[in-house]
Design an enzyme around this catalytic site. Structure first.
Site, PDB file in Angstrom:
ATOM      1  N   GLU A  27       0.825  -1.217   0.000  1.00 16.35           N
ATOM      2  CA  GLU A  27       0.000   0.000   0.000  1.00 16.35           C
ATOM      3  C   GLU A  27       0.858   1.266   0.000  1.00 16.35           C
ATOM      4  O   GLU A  27       2.061   1.217   0.291  1.00 16.35           O
ATOM      5  CB  GLU A  27      -0.946   0.010   1.200  1.00 16.35           C
ATOM      6  CG  GLU A  27      -0.253   0.049   2.552  1.00 16.35           C
ATOM      7  CD  GLU A  27      -1.134   0.626   3.657  1.00 16.35           C
ATOM      8  OE1 GLU A  27      -1.585   1.787   3.532  1.00 16.35           O
ATOM      9  OE2 GLU A  27      -1.358  -0.084   4.656  1.00 16.35           O
ATOM     10  N   LYS A  89      -5.481  10.773   0.996  1.00 13.34           N
ATOM     11  CA  LYS A  89      -5.611   9.398   1.506  1.00 13.34           C
ATOM     12  C   LYS A  89      -6.869   8.824   0.863  1.00 13.34           C
ATOM     13  O   LYS A  89      -7.973   9.315   1.098  1.00 13.34           O
ATOM     14  CB  LYS A  89      -5.734   9.444   3.033  1.00 13.34           C
ATOM     15  CG  LYS A  89      -5.999   8.106   3.688  1.00 13.34           C
ATOM     16  CD  LYS A  89      -6.156   8.289   5.199  1.00 13.34           C
ATOM     17  CE  LYS A  89      -6.883   7.124   5.821  1.00 13.34           C
ATOM     18  NZ  LYS A  89      -7.277   7.393   7.210  1.00 13.34           N
ATOM     19  N   VAL A 109      -5.479   0.214   2.892  1.00 14.27           N
ATOM     20  CA  VAL A 109      -5.670  -1.232   2.748  1.00 14.27           C
ATOM     21  C   VAL A 109      -6.848  -1.490   1.794  1.00 14.27           C
ATOM     22  O   VAL A 109      -6.770  -2.334   0.893  1.00 14.27           O
ATOM     23  CB  VAL A 109      -5.908  -1.885   4.130  1.00 14.27           C
ATOM     24  CG1 VAL A 109      -6.414  -3.320   3.981  1.00 14.27           C
ATOM     25  CG2 VAL A 109      -4.618  -1.851   4.952  1.00 14.27           C
ATOM     26  N   ALA A 144     -13.279   1.422   6.486  1.00 12.95           N
ATOM     27  CA  ALA A 144     -13.731   0.737   5.269  1.00 12.95           C
ATOM     28  C   ALA A 144     -12.882  -0.508   4.981  1.00 12.95           C
ATOM     29  O   ALA A 144     -13.300  -1.378   4.205  1.00 12.95           O
ATOM     30  CB  ALA A 144     -13.677   1.704   4.088  1.00 12.95           C
ATOM     31  N   LYS A 162      -3.599  -2.085  15.828  1.00  7.47           N
ATOM     32  CA  LYS A 162      -3.160  -1.257  16.958  1.00  7.47           C
ATOM     33  C   LYS A 162      -4.304  -1.079  17.933  1.00  7.47           C
ATOM     34  O   LYS A 162      -5.458  -1.005  17.512  1.00  7.47           O
ATOM     35  CB  LYS A 162      -2.807   0.137  16.457  1.00  7.47           C
ATOM     36  CG  LYS A 162      -1.552   0.214  15.659  1.00  7.47           C
ATOM     37  CD  LYS A 162      -1.153   1.672  15.539  1.00  7.47           C
ATOM     38  CE  LYS A 162       0.175   1.803  14.852  1.00  7.47           C
ATOM     39  NZ  LYS A 162       0.070   1.615  13.405  1.00  7.47           N
TER      40      LYS A 162
HETATM   41  N1  PSU Z   1      -3.006   1.389  10.723  1.00  9.88           N
HETATM   42  C1  PSU Z   1      -1.689   1.397  10.910  1.00  9.88           C
HETATM   43  N2  PSU Z   1      -0.894   1.979   9.977  1.00  9.88           N
HETATM   44  C2  PSU Z   1      -1.406   2.559   8.846  1.00  9.88           C
HETATM   45  C3  PSU Z   1      -2.815   2.538   8.666  1.00  9.88           C
HETATM   46  C4  PSU Z   1      -3.569   1.944   9.622  1.00  9.88           C
HETATM   47  O1  PSU Z   1      -1.228   0.877  11.909  1.00  9.88           O
HETATM   48  O2  PSU Z   1      -0.651   3.094   8.026  1.00  9.88           O
HETATM   49  C5  PSU Z   1      -3.403   3.134   7.409  1.00  9.88           C
HETATM   50  C6  PSU Z   1      -3.681   2.022   6.375  1.00  9.88           C
HETATM   51  O3  PSU Z   1      -3.526   2.559   5.084  1.00  9.88           O
HETATM   52  C7  PSU Z   1      -5.144   1.718   6.622  1.00  9.88           C
HETATM   53  C8  PSU Z   1      -5.681   3.086   6.934  1.00  9.88           C
HETATM   54  O4  PSU Z   1      -5.812   1.131   5.531  1.00  9.88           O
HETATM   55  O5  PSU Z   1      -4.671   3.705   7.710  1.00  9.88           O
HETATM   56  C9  PSU Z   1      -6.996   3.036   7.671  1.00  9.88           C
HETATM   57  O6  PSU Z   1      -7.517   4.317   7.779  1.00  9.88           O
HETATM   58  P1  PSU Z   1      -8.980   4.509   8.386  1.00  9.88           P
HETATM   59  O7  PSU Z   1      -8.856   4.106   9.828  1.00  9.88           O
HETATM   60  O8  PSU Z   1      -9.267   5.977   8.216  1.00  9.88           O
HETATM   61  O9  PSU Z   1      -9.881   3.607   7.615  1.00  9.88           O
END
Ligand code: PSU
Ligand code: MN
Length: 306
Positions: A27, A89, A109, A144, A162
């Site tokens: 990614e 993003k 992702v 998502a 995390k």
């Molecule tokens: N969690 C991590 N590192 C990351 C991300 C999530 O520990 O870099 C990034 C990934 O690209 C993941 C995105 O798909 O954040 C998720 O964002 P959101 O929670 O806004 O869906």
């Protein structure tokens, strides 16, 4: 293969897919939003090298100038890394507008899975996935990524999630949507910076060959869903649970106090945690991505034999 008209697959990746050789998707939000420059670019290039050393072709994914890209050049990786937070993003809801406008997007992702699938790539390595956020029962902040795992047939190799997330609710969501959560060599869901979380995975699998077989059967059953492989951070790079736990709690409290919400939440928390831990979390983050890249490459090689 009937490729999407908005998709550019690099010649090397296209050839590997056509010949049934192992390919691993990567990614780009982790590059633009997940780590600071220049460590982001160094890490992205090193991850590609590790994938090659382990017998697969890397395909870093992004949107550049409105083109969906599977397989970036080192210059394109440098460009995204330098542009950093100025790159959009891009989750599923963003793709159409970015393409229509000819803009850049860093793939999460979710969008990496979408584009990997369009390009015929079955395995994707990253650090952590998005999930159900703490407090989602009132904010409804659910990544998502979970929805994409439910209906796009790509195996995602990560280091768990995390604890900026509610890990219990994240597992419940995945269960409801039929996504198998596999622990690589563990029965316990790893929590990204640490090897343990207190939550059980659905299945422990101990070899890349068995991972490949499970995913292959899932595909042959005609399921359109993904599979989540959680690979614990190597012991020597894992963090003290008390230290990282406090950093995460403080970061979550600050996000709440300052009204951070929506797509800003995850990048905000990642940056805060890095600041609070004085960069230690970044070192761990880099090492676990390398570890996931190795496992994904080996699994991709096994999948090609089936
Ligand atoms: N969690 C991590 N590192 C990351 C991300 C999530 O520990 O870099 C990034 C990934 O690209 C993941 C995105 O798909 O954040 C998720 O964002 P959101 O929670 O806004 O869906
Ligand atoms: Mn969110």
């Amino acid at each position: 293969m009937n490729l999407n008209k908005y998709l550019d697959v690099s010649p090397e990746v296209a050839q590997a897919v056509a010949q049934g050789k192992p390919v691993v998707a990567l990614e780009s939000t982790i590059i633009s939003h997940g780590m600071p420059y220049p460590q982001n670019v160094e890490t992205a290039l090193k991850v590609e090298e590790i994938i090659r050393e382990n017998g697969a072709i890397p395909a870093t994914i992004a949107v550049i100038g409105g083109r969906l890209k599977a397989g970036l050049t080192p210059d394109e990786i440098e460009y995204l890394g330098k542009k950093g937070l100025a790159v959009t993003k891009a989750s599923r809801r963003d793709l159409a507008v970015l393409v229509a406008r000819g803009e850049d997007g860093a793939t999460t992702v979710t969008t990496t899975m979408i584009i990997a699938h369009m390009a015929g790539i079955k395995i994707f390595a990253t650090g952590g996935i998005g999930g159900v956020h703490r407090g989602a029962e009132t904010t409804m902040d659910i990544s998502a990524d979970l929805e994409e795992l439910a209906h796009t047939p790509v195996m995602v190799v990560c280091a768990g999630a995390k604890s900026i997330l509610d890990l219990g609710l994240t597992l419940e969501y995945l269960e409801t949507h039929g996504v198998p959560v596999i622990g690589f060599g563990t029965k316990e869901l790893p929590a990204f910076y640490t090897r343990k979380s207190g939550f059980a995975v659905d299945y422990e699998i101990d070899t890349p060959q068995e991972l490949a077989r499970a995913f292959h059967v899932q595909q042959e059953l005609g399921f359109q869903s993904g599979m989540l492989v959680t690979n614990p951070i190597p012991e020597e790079y894992s963090m003290d649970p008390a230290v990282i736990g406090k950093a995460i709690n403080d970061a979550v409290a600050e996000a709440k106090a300052t009204g951070i919400h929506g797509k800003e939440t995850t990048p905000f928390l990642l940056a805060k945690i890095k600041d609070i831990t004085g960069g230690d979390s970044l070192d761990s983050n880099i090492q676990l991505v390398f570890n996931n890249a190795r496992l994904a490459a080996k699994t991709a090689a096994e999948l090609c034999k089936l």
